[in-house]
Scaffold this active site. Structure first.
Site, PDB file in Angstrom:
ATOM      1  N   HIS A   8      34.336  38.505  45.708  1.00  0.00           N
ATOM      2  CA  HIS A   8      35.960  38.657  45.148  1.00  0.00           C
ATOM      3  C   HIS A   8      36.242  39.575  44.002  1.00  0.00           C
ATOM      4  O   HIS A   8      37.469  39.833  43.784  1.00  0.00           O
ATOM      5  CB  HIS A   8      36.466  37.235  44.859  1.00  0.00           C
ATOM      6  CG  HIS A   8      35.840  36.688  43.451  1.00  0.00           C
ATOM      7  ND1 HIS A   8      34.430  36.218  43.460  1.00  0.00           N
ATOM      8  CD2 HIS A   8      36.449  36.609  42.317  1.00  0.00           C
ATOM      9  CE1 HIS A   8      34.341  35.851  41.970  1.00  0.00           C
ATOM     10  NE2 HIS A   8      35.754  36.249  41.242  1.00  0.00           N
TER      11      HIS A   8
HETATM   12  C1  UD1 Z   1      39.972  35.108  38.962  1.00  0.00           C
HETATM   13  C2  UD1 Z   1      39.263  35.409  37.580  1.00  0.00           C
HETATM   14  C3  UD1 Z   1      37.710  35.582  37.763  1.00  0.00           C
HETATM   15  C4  UD1 Z   1      37.134  34.369  38.568  1.00  0.00           C
HETATM   16  C5  UD1 Z   1      37.998  34.083  39.766  1.00  0.00           C
HETATM   17  C6  UD1 Z   1      37.321  32.552  40.487  1.00  0.00           C
HETATM   18  C7  UD1 Z   1      40.477  36.936  36.145  1.00  0.00           C
HETATM   19  C8  UD1 Z   1      40.572  38.311  35.629  1.00  0.00           C
HETATM   20  N1  UD1 Z   1      39.706  36.874  37.246  1.00  0.00           N
HETATM   21  O1  UD1 Z   1      39.985  36.140  39.899  1.00  0.00           O
HETATM   22  O2  UD1 Z   1      37.095  35.755  36.733  1.00  0.00           O
HETATM   23  O3  UD1 Z   1      35.738  34.612  38.991  1.00  0.00           O
HETATM   24  O4  UD1 Z   1      39.424  33.753  39.373  1.00  0.00           O
HETATM   25  O5  UD1 Z   1      38.116  32.740  41.660  1.00  0.00           O
HETATM   26  O6  UD1 Z   1      41.210  35.968  35.429  1.00  0.00           O
HETATM   27  N2  UD1 Z   1      45.464  34.541  45.230  1.00  0.00           N
HETATM   28  C9  UD1 Z   1      46.015  33.919  46.005  1.00  0.00           C
HETATM   29  N3  UD1 Z   1      46.198  32.274  45.855  1.00  0.00           N
HETATM   30  C10 UD1 Z   1      45.749  31.602  44.486  1.00  0.00           C
HETATM   31  C11 UD1 Z   1      45.077  32.792  43.710  1.00  0.00           C
HETATM   32  C12 UD1 Z   1      45.088  34.144  43.969  1.00  0.00           C
HETATM   33  O7  UD1 Z   1      46.333  34.133  47.088  1.00  0.00           O
HETATM   34  O8  UD1 Z   1      45.837  30.590  44.446  1.00  0.00           O
HETATM   35  C13 UD1 Z   1      45.425  35.945  45.117  1.00  0.00           C
HETATM   36  C14 UD1 Z   1      46.468  36.692  44.988  1.00  0.00           C
HETATM   37  O9  UD1 Z   1      46.894  37.623  45.718  1.00  0.00           O
HETATM   38  C15 UD1 Z   1      46.081  37.213  43.566  1.00  0.00           C
HETATM   39  C16 UD1 Z   1      44.385  37.539  43.819  1.00  0.00           C
HETATM   40  O10 UD1 Z   1      44.265  36.509  44.743  1.00  0.00           O
HETATM   41  O11 UD1 Z   1      46.644  38.353  43.191  1.00  0.00           O
HETATM   42  C17 UD1 Z   1      43.581  37.507  42.706  1.00  0.00           C
HETATM   43  O12 UD1 Z   1      44.005  36.259  41.853  1.00  0.00           O
HETATM   44  P1  UD1 Z   1      43.795  36.289  40.448  1.00  0.00           P
HETATM   45  O13 UD1 Z   1      43.852  34.678  39.991  1.00  0.00           O
HETATM   46  O14 UD1 Z   1      44.411  37.402  39.621  1.00  0.00           O
HETATM   47  O15 UD1 Z   1      42.013  36.722  40.103  1.00  0.00           O
HETATM   48  P2  UD1 Z   1      41.005  36.275  41.085  1.00  0.00           P
HETATM   49  O16 UD1 Z   1      40.376  37.461  41.814  1.00  0.00           O
HETATM   50  O17 UD1 Z   1      40.941  35.066  41.857  1.00  0.00           O
END
Ligand code: UD1
Length: 381
Positions: free
Chosen positions: A216
Site C-alpha cells: 500500500h
Molecule cells: C495510511 C498511512 C500509512 C498507514 C496506512 C495503514 C499516512 C500518510 N499514511 O496510508 O502510514 O500504513 O494508513 O493502512 O497517513 N481509502 C479508502 N477508504 C478508506 C481509507 C482510504 O478508500 O477508508 C483510499 C482513498 O482513496 C485514499 C487512499 O485510500 O486516498 C489512501 O488513504 P490514506 O489514509 O491517505 O493513506 P493510506 O494509504 O491508507
C-alpha cells in the site's frame, strides 16, 4: 466521580486502532485516575478499514468523530488540525496521546503543542532515514513536539537521544501492537475459514503452503513502472506458490488507473478485500512467507516467527531484521524471487522475539504516564 486527569487519545487509520486498544484498557479505572477521551479523525472510514476493527478490538464508540476523509497530505493534515482544535478547547485535557506515524498523528500533535498541551507519542523514535516517505516526516516532527516518548525497540531510543531529546522523556516500553496480537491470537481463524468467507474455498488445498502479500505504500503502488515490476514478480512467484493478496483501496485504485488490473487474473493469485484484524492474524500465522511493505506486519510476523520479506529498500523497524524473521528484499523482482525461493527451499529464518514485546507495553506506558502526571501536578501545586 470525575477523575483528576484527562487524556485525549487519537486514532485515524487501521493500525492506530490496534495500538490504542490495549492502552484504553490499561487506563481504565480502578488501575488509574485518568479519564480517556477517544477522538477518531476519520482518515480511514470504509467499514473494512475501520468499523470491523472497532468490533473485533472491543473499542468503545469514539467520543468525537472528525470525519476528515481522504485528501492531499496538506489538506488532510490541515483539516485534522482545524477540526481537532475546538475539541481541545472544549476538553482542556492534561495531555494528548498519539500513536504511530500517520498524517493525523502529526496533525494532532502539532495542534496540541501549539496550545501548550503536552503530547505523548507511542511508537516514538522509529526512523527509516528516508524522507521520501510521508510517515518519516510525521515521525520526526511528532517526536520533536512530544513531552513523553515511548519507544518500541532500542533503535528508537538511540535515534531520539541522537536527535537531542532529553533522556528523561524517553521510555523504552515495548510494542503495544504486540500486546493486542498476543491477546487476540487465540481467536484467529484458520486460512481455510478465511477463504471460505471470501468464497475461495478451493483456492489452496488443506494445509498447503501459500504466500501472503500486502502492498500500500505510495512509493510502491503510485508509480506504474514499479507497480508493474512488483506485480510481474508476484505472477512469477505464484507459479511456485499460491498467493493471497488482500487489496488496500489505494492499491486497487492504482492497479485500475494504470491499467494493470489484468495482472491480478493470474490463476494462483487470489485477491481479497481488506481483511479484518483476526483474519489477517490467521493468514499471517499460517503463511510460509509474508511479503509486505507494511510496518506493522514486519513486527507481527516477527512475533509469529513467520519469515517476512519487506518490499522496500529500508525499514524503520530494524529489530525485526536483526532479531526477528524479517529481511529487506527491496524492489528488484529478481532479488525478491530468489529470496522467496530460498525460503521455500530452506525454510527461512524464524528469529527471536525482541525485548518487551511481551504483552505488557501498555501497562508500562500507563505507569510512566501516571507517574509523570502526578509529578507535574505536585510541581505546579
Ligand atoms: C495510511 C498511512 C500509512 C498507514 C496506512 C495503514 C499516512 C500518510 N499514511 O496510508 O502510514 O500504513 O494508513 O493502512 O497517513 N481509502 C479508502 N477508504 C478508506 C481509507 C482510504 O478508500 O477508508 C483510499 C482513498 O482513496 C485514499 C487512499 O485510500 O486516498 C489512501 O488513504 P490514506 O489514509 O491517505 O493513506 P493510506 O494509504 O491508507
Amino acid at each position: 466521580m470525575s477523575r483528576p486527569y484527562r487524556i485525549v487519545c487519537v486514532v485515524a487509520a487501521r493500525p492506530n486502532l490496534v495500538k490504542i486498544a490495549p492502552l484504553l484498557a490499561a487506563f481504565q479505572p480502578p488501575q488509574t485516575q485518568v479519564e480517556t477521551v477517544l477522538v477518531h479523525t476519520g482518515q480511514h472510514y470504509d467499514a473494512d478499514m475501520d468499523a470491523q476493527f472497532f468490533n473485533t478490538l472491543a473499542l468503545a464508540e469514539p467520543d468525537f468523530r472528525l470525519q476528515v476523509g481522504s485528501a492531499s497530505h496538506a489538506v488532510q493534515t490541515a483539516e485534522v488540525m482545524r477540526r481537532f482544535e475546538p475539541v481541545l478547547d472544549q476538553l482542556a485535557p492534561s495531555a494528548v496521546l498519539v500513536v504511530g506515524d500517520v498524517n493525523s498523528t502529526l496533525a494532532c500533535a502539532l495542534t496540541a503543542a501549539k496550545k501548550q498541551i503536552p503530547v505523548l507519542h507511542v511508537e516514538a523514535g522509529l526512523r527509516s532515514f528516508d524522507r521520501t516517505m510521508p510517515e518519516e516526516i510525521n515521525r520526526v516532527l511528532t517526536d520533536q513536539l512530544s513531552e513523553l516518548l515511548f519507544t518500541s525497540e532500542a533503535s528508537g531510543t538511540s535515534n531520539l537521544l541522537r536527535e537531542g531529546i532529553p533522556p528523561h522523556r524517553v521510555h523504552f516500553v515495548g510494542n503495544v501492537m504486540i500486546d493486542t496480537l498476543l491477546g487476540q491470537l487465540p481467536r484467529a481463524p484458520s486460512t481455510a475459514s478465511v477463504l471460505r468467507q471470501a468464497h475461495l474455498a478451493g483456492f489452496i488445498g488443506d494445509g498447503a503452503h501459500y504466500a501472503l502479500l500486502t502492498l500500500h505504500r505510495p512509493s510502491n503502488v503510485d508509480d506504474p513502472r514499479r507497480l508493474r515490476a512488483l506485480m510481474t514478480a508476484m505472477v512469477k512467484l505464484s507459479e511456485d506458490l499460491p498467493i493471497l493478496f488482500p487489496l488496500h483501496p489505494r492499491t486497487r485504485a492504482m492497479l485500475k488507473q494504470h491499467e494493470l488490473a489484468s495482472l491480478l487474473d493470474a490463476p494462483r493469485i487470489a485477491c481479497l478485500p481488506p481483511q479484518s484484524y483476526l483474519n489477517m492474524l490467521g493468514l499471517m500465522k499460517h503463511a510460509c512467507v509474508v511479503l509486505t511493505d507494511s510496518g506493522g506486519m514486519q513486527e507481527e510476523s516477527t512475533v509469529l516467527r513467520v519469515p517476512c520479506l519487506t518490499l522496500r529498500e529500508n525499514t524503520e523497524r530494524p529489530v525485526t531484521v536483526s532479531e526477528g524473521s524479517n529481511a529487506i528484499a527491496g524492489r528488484d523482482p529478481a532479488v525478491i524471487l530468489a529470496l522467496c525461493r530460498d525460503i521455500l527451499r530452506y525454510g527461512g529464518k524464524s528469529g527471536r522475539i525482541p525485548q518487551y514485546w511481551d504483552g505488557h507495553a501498555a501497562a508500562r506506558i500507563v505507569t510512566a504516564t501516571t507517574n509523570w502526571l502526578q509529578t507535574r501536578r505536585e510541581r505546579r501545586a
